[in-house]
Design a protein around this motif. Structure first.
Motif, short mmCIF file in Angstrom:
data_model
loop_
_atom_site.label_atom_id
_atom_site.label_comp_id
_atom_site.label_asym_id
_atom_site.label_seq_id
_atom_site.Cartn_x
_atom_site.Cartn_y
_atom_site.Cartn_z
N PRO A 566 0.80 -1.23 0.00
CA PRO A 566 0.00 0.00 0.00
C PRO A 566 0.83 1.27 0.00
O PRO A 566 0.36 2.31 -0.47
N ALA A 567 2.06 1.19 0.50
CA ALA A 567 2.86 2.42 0.55
C ALA A 567 3.69 2.64 -0.70
O ALA A 567 4.35 3.67 -0.84
N ALA A 568 3.68 1.67 -1.60
CA ALA A 568 4.54 1.77 -2.79
C ALA A 568 3.98 2.78 -3.78
O ALA A 568 2.77 2.96 -3.93
N THR A 569 4.93 3.43 -4.49
CA THR A 569 4.54 4.30 -5.60
C THR A 569 4.24 3.44 -6.81
O THR A 569 5.02 2.56 -7.18
N VAL A 570 3.11 3.66 -7.43
CA VAL A 570 2.68 2.86 -8.58
C VAL A 570 2.86 3.69 -9.85
O VAL A 570 2.36 4.81 -9.96
N ARG A 571 3.59 3.08 -10.82
CA ARG A 571 3.84 3.78 -12.09
C ARG A 571 3.35 2.92 -13.25
O ARG A 571 3.49 1.69 -13.22
N LEU A 572 2.81 3.55 -14.25
CA LEU A 572 2.38 2.83 -15.46
C LEU A 572 3.58 2.70 -16.40
O LEU A 572 4.28 3.68 -16.67
N ALA A 573 3.82 1.49 -16.88
CA ALA A 573 4.96 1.25 -17.76
C ALA A 573 4.81 2.00 -19.08
O ALA A 573 3.75 1.97 -19.72
N GLY A 574 5.89 2.68 -19.46
CA GLY A 574 5.84 3.43 -20.73
C GLY A 574 5.89 2.55 -21.96
O GLY A 574 5.54 2.98 -23.05
N CYS A 575 6.31 1.29 -21.79
CA CYS A 575 6.42 0.41 -22.96
C CYS A 575 5.07 -0.03 -23.48
O CYS A 575 4.95 -0.42 -24.64
N CYS A 576 4.05 -0.04 -22.62
CA CYS A 576 2.74 -0.52 -23.07
C CYS A 576 1.60 0.36 -22.60
O CYS A 576 0.45 0.13 -22.98
N THR A 577 1.90 1.36 -21.76
CA THR A 577 0.92 2.35 -21.25
C THR A 577 -0.45 1.74 -21.00
O THR A 577 -1.40 2.00 -21.74
N PRO A 578 -0.60 0.91 -20.00
CA PRO A 578 -1.90 0.28 -19.73
C PRO A 578 -2.93 1.30 -19.29
O PRO A 578 -2.60 2.32 -18.67
N VAL A 579 -4.17 1.03 -19.62
CA VAL A 579 -5.30 1.86 -19.19
C VAL A 579 -6.44 0.93 -18.81
O VAL A 579 -6.50 -0.22 -19.26
N PRO A 580 -7.35 1.39 -17.98
CA PRO A 580 -8.52 0.57 -17.66
C PRO A 580 -9.31 0.28 -18.94
O PRO A 580 -9.38 1.15 -19.81
N PRO A 581 -9.85 -0.90 -19.12
CA PRO A 581 -9.89 -2.03 -18.17
C PRO A 581 -8.87 -3.10 -18.51
O PRO A 581 -9.14 -4.29 -18.38
N ASP A 582 -7.66 -2.71 -19.04
CA ASP A 582 -6.65 -3.70 -19.41
C ASP A 582 -6.36 -4.64 -18.23
O ASP A 582 -6.36 -4.24 -17.06
N VAL A 583 -6.08 -5.90 -18.56
CA VAL A 583 -5.56 -6.84 -17.57
C VAL A 583 -4.11 -6.45 -17.31
O VAL A 583 -3.33 -6.30 -18.24
N VAL A 584 -3.75 -6.23 -16.05
CA VAL A 584 -2.43 -5.70 -15.73
C VAL A 584 -1.69 -6.60 -14.74
O VAL A 584 -2.30 -7.36 -13.98
N THR A 585 -0.37 -6.48 -14.80
CA THR A 585 0.52 -7.20 -13.88
C THR A 585 1.57 -6.22 -13.38
O THR A 585 2.09 -5.40 -14.15
N GLY A 586 1.89 -6.26 -12.09
CA GLY A 586 2.88 -5.35 -11.52
C GLY A 586 4.15 -6.06 -11.13
O GLY A 586 4.15 -7.26 -10.83
N PHE A 587 5.27 -5.31 -11.11
CA PHE A 587 6.55 -5.82 -10.65
C PHE A 587 7.22 -4.76 -9.80
O PHE A 587 7.22 -3.56 -10.16
N ALA A 588 7.78 -5.18 -8.66
CA ALA A 588 8.51 -4.26 -7.78
C ALA A 588 9.84 -3.92 -8.43
O ALA A 588 10.54 -4.79 -8.94
N VAL A 589 10.19 -2.64 -8.43
CA VAL A 589 11.44 -2.18 -9.01
C VAL A 589 12.20 -1.40 -7.96
O VAL A 589 11.73 -1.19 -6.84
N ARG A 590 13.39 -0.94 -8.33
CA ARG A 590 14.22 -0.22 -7.39
C ARG A 590 13.49 1.01 -6.87
O ARG A 590 12.72 1.63 -7.58
N GLY A 591 13.81 1.38 -5.64
CA GLY A 591 13.20 2.55 -5.03
C GLY A 591 11.88 2.26 -4.39
O GLY A 591 11.18 3.17 -3.96
N GLY A 592 11.52 0.96 -4.35
CA GLY A 592 10.27 0.60 -3.70
C GLY A 592 9.03 0.88 -4.53
O GLY A 592 7.92 0.83 -3.99
N ALA A 593 9.19 1.16 -5.82
CA ALA A 593 8.05 1.45 -6.68
C ALA A 593 7.54 0.15 -7.33
O ALA A 593 8.22 -0.87 -7.35
N VAL A 594 6.34 0.22 -7.84
CA VAL A 594 5.73 -0.89 -8.59
C VAL A 594 5.41 -0.38 -10.00
O VAL A 594 4.73 0.64 -10.15
#
Length: 706
Positions: A566-594
């Motif tokens: 819940p405290a992580a910063t969530v960013r949308l990947a620039g490679c595929c720029t997901p938008v609702p209602p796309d099926v999405v998957t997250g991955f933790a990256v450096r800096g504690g972001a997803v």
């Protein structure tokens, strides 16, 4: 139409053809017409040849035509010294041997009367009817007194227009030229060469396109003898040295007869010697010639199915050369030609080319449109309405052969000649068009076909199918795949030109680099002349600068959240720029972001391969989203402006845009867009696809170029 005396150096035919005895005909002509109840002796041979093809023909009209022609030409002589009437008689015999019907023969007897005598078109119309009058007028030359140097090209233009309404006009012209070429010997060498060049550049290609092979091959040999005397003499000597070459083919022919007889197939097997030009071409292609290279075998059968039965037996009992097989029965040539072509090798290794066709196919192969008889004859139909026999019998979606009285190539030729009012432009363009070998047939998406020269592009196909409406063409599908207009077409390709809805769009000067057909080049040149601003070189579209924030930064108002972190910063990947209602998957990256990816993004597979565990993410509530879209389009002026206008109209804002340099007339625009509501994405993509020239819009699958 006059020419001149017997040419002692003309090539002898390897197949015996009936020839006129000009002196005998001259004497018969000088005796004048005979009694009204029988055919004059001078046209007895014409009547005999005509009745061989049309046993019930009424010869009375031929007798009347001969009487008028003989009396009007009386006192006129050819340079050979023979009475002039021998020329129309010879032309008429050529057509009678090919199977022309009575109207054509009547017009042939009269074809020079209006041009060279006091007979008028009104007189011809009154005595012989409108059809005969039209044919005679169609082949009547224009006067040099009135047209000067433009007389010859304008005469051919007039003749082509007349042929567009009645192909029998060109049949008479071809026979007329053949007899004139046979009797060209007493003319000055320079005039012989001039006439031979026009024959080579215009008449022979027209004979080919009308399918009249019997006339085409003899014209080729006569032109060969005049324009290339040394090569002709070398070929003549080669044929003479191999006089027994027919024995080799005869042996193969007997083997073929035995095979077909044993298989229970009734067939006629003939040895067909090659004519001079054909031997010359084979020698250039193969070098040293064997005995079987001096001819081909012709197998004639009763039905279409028998052709394939013969093919099967030959390929079973002999060794076939598969590369030589062509099926012009299933896919006839644009000039009505149908036949199976193959080549087989015997036990001794001798290779023989074989043509397989029905008797009717053979008649059409030799005589082309002449074999159609009168294509305008009205025949009775079941409902009693009547219809044009030949044209109606061939009706269909096939653009080349639907109407044998107006072949597709002729319609296109007539269209562009209207756009070439200058006689010199018309004459040079006509020769250039006829010089093209129409070697390929492409299929239209609607089921028709187009006959185009080898090397033709989608530009040529567009103008062949749509005429000037092709100005709005933005691309094409070739064999179901999107292709640039510059794409060259191959034999058997299926092409679907794509037209923009924007009537203001038009061709660019680059199109001329890809247009092979005169119809396309004339149309493009005309449009550019009317729109000089379009002909100016266009500056390359600059790369639009990436605005602050760029396409890789998450939207200011993040619309995805990771409940497990819940405290992580969530960013949308620039490679595929997901938008609702796309099926999405997250991955933790450096800096504690997803980082959030679309489920089908290649980045997901890469992250999993690196051992990264996915993080559960879901869409939260948000008013806005950001997306990167890639628009694939065919380059044209104002494309960038029209796309950005469509985007703005759909309620989206451009965050950044990248325009890549054109490649083969295709361009790629990449837009990072801010949407007020993700639900509006499908409508936005549809609006972009509707822009003229755009053939695809997709979500980005890789980072946008800066």
């Amino acid at each position: 139409m006059s020419a001149e005396a017997t040419n002692p150096g003309a090539p002898s035919r390897r197949r015996a053809r009936p020839r006129l005895d000009l002196r005998r005909l001259g004497r018969a002509a000088l005796l004048g017409p005979t009694a009204r109840d029988r055919v004059p002796d001078a046209i007895g041979h014409v009547a005999e040849a005509h009745r061989a093809h049309h046993p019930d023909a009424d010869l009375a009209i031929l007798r009347r035509a001969y009487v008028l022609a003989e009396s009007s030409h009386r006192g006129q002589f050819r340079k050979s010294g023979e009475p002039y009437i021998t020329h129309p008689l010879a032309v008429t015999l050529i057509l009678a041997e090919l199977g022309a019907e009575t109207t054509t023969l009547t017009a042939s007897l009269l074809h020079d009367t209006v041009e060279d005598t006091d007979v008028t078109l009104d007189q011809v119309r009154t005595e012989f009817g409108e059809e005969v009058c039209y044919l005679v007028d169609g082949v009547t030359k224009l006067e040099k007194v009135d047209y000067g140097a433009a007389a010859e090209p304008e005469t051919f233009r007039k003749m082509l227009v007349a042929t567009g309404n009645d192909v029998r006009v060109m049949s008479i012209k071809l026979a007329d030229r053949l007899h004139n070429m046979r009797t060209l010997g007493v003319m000055r060498p320079e005039k012989q060469a001039r006439i031979a060049k026009v024959t080579r550049d215009v008449l022979i290609p027209l004979a080919e396109r009308l399918g009249v092979q019997a006339l085409k091959t003899e014209l080729e040999d006569l032109v060969f003898a005049i324009l290339h005397p040394e090569e002709y003499e070398r070929t003549r000597a080669l044929i003479a040295e191999n006089a027994d070459a027919g024995d080799a083919l005869a042996a193969v022919a007997e083997s073929v007869r035995t095979v077909l007889r044993d298989a229970g197939i009734q067939a006629e097997v003939l040895v067909r010697p090659r004519h001079f030009v054909s031997v010359h071409r084979v020698r250039l292609k193969r070098g040293d010639l064997s005995g079987t290279d001096f001819g081909r075998l012709l197998v004639l059968v009763g039905e279409d199915a028998d052709c394939y039965a013969v093919l099967g037996e030959l390929h079973t009992c002999f060794t076939p050369l598969i590369s030589e097989f062509k099926d012009f029965i299933a896919a006839p040539k644009f000039n009505l030609y149908q036949s199976l072509h193959t080549a087989v090798a015997g036990s001794d290794g001798a290779v023989a080319e074989v043509l397989i066709r029905t008797h009717q196919m053979h008649r059409v192969a030799e005589a082309g449109v002449v074999a159609l008889g009168n294509p305008y004859t009205v025949v009775d139909t079941a409902d009693g309405t009547g219809s044009a026999g030949a044209a109606d019998a061939s009706a269909g979606v096939d653009g080349e052969r639907a109407d044998p009285t107006r072949p597709g190539w002729l319609s296109r030729l007539l269209e562009w000649q209207e756009a070439a009012p200058d006689p010199d432009t018309f004459w040079t363009t006509l020769q250039a068009d006829l010089a093209e070998d129409r070697e390929i047939t492409v299929f239209r998406a609607d089921g028709g076909t187009l006959g185009l020269p080898a090397g033709a592009s989608c530009v040529d196909a567009a103008y062949a199918q749509y005429g000037e409406a092709a100005h709005a063409c933005v691309g094409a599908r070739v064999n179901g795949r999107l292709a640039a207009l510059a794409t060259r077409l191959g034999d058997g390709d299926t092409v679907q030109p794509l037209l923009a809805q924007d009537a203001a769009s038009g061709p660019s000067p680059d199109w001329l680099d890809h247009a092979r057909t005169p119809a396309a080049r004339i149309a493009i040149t005309g449009w550019l002349a009317e729109h000089p601003e379009a002909a100016k070189p266009q500056a390359a579209a600059p790369r639009a600068p990436t605005s602050p924030g760029g396409g890789r930064r998450a939207a200011a108002n993040a619309v995805a959240e990771a409940p497990g972190l819940p405290a992580a910063t969530v960013r949308l990947a620039g490679c595929c720029t997901p938008v609702p209602p796309d099926v999405v998957t997250g991955f933790a990256v450096r800096g504690g972001a997803v980082t959030v990816h679309r489920g089908e993004c290649p980045g997901v597979s890469r992250m999993r391969a690196m051992g990264r565990e996915p993080v559960e993410v879901r869409w939260g509530r948000a008013a806005e989203c950001r997306v990167t879209l890639v628009a694939e389009a065919f380059g044209r002026p104002r494309l960038l402006a029209d796309l950005t206008e469509a985007i703005a109209t759909a309620g989206a804002a451009v965050v950044s845009a990248t325009v890549e340099p054109p490649s083969e007339q295709r361009v790629r625009h990449t837009y990072t867009l801010q949407l007020q509501d993700a639900a509006g994405l499908p409508a936005l993509m549809r609006a972009m696809r509707d822009v003229a020239g755009v053939y695809d819009v997709s979500r980005a699958q890789h980072p946008a170029s800066a």
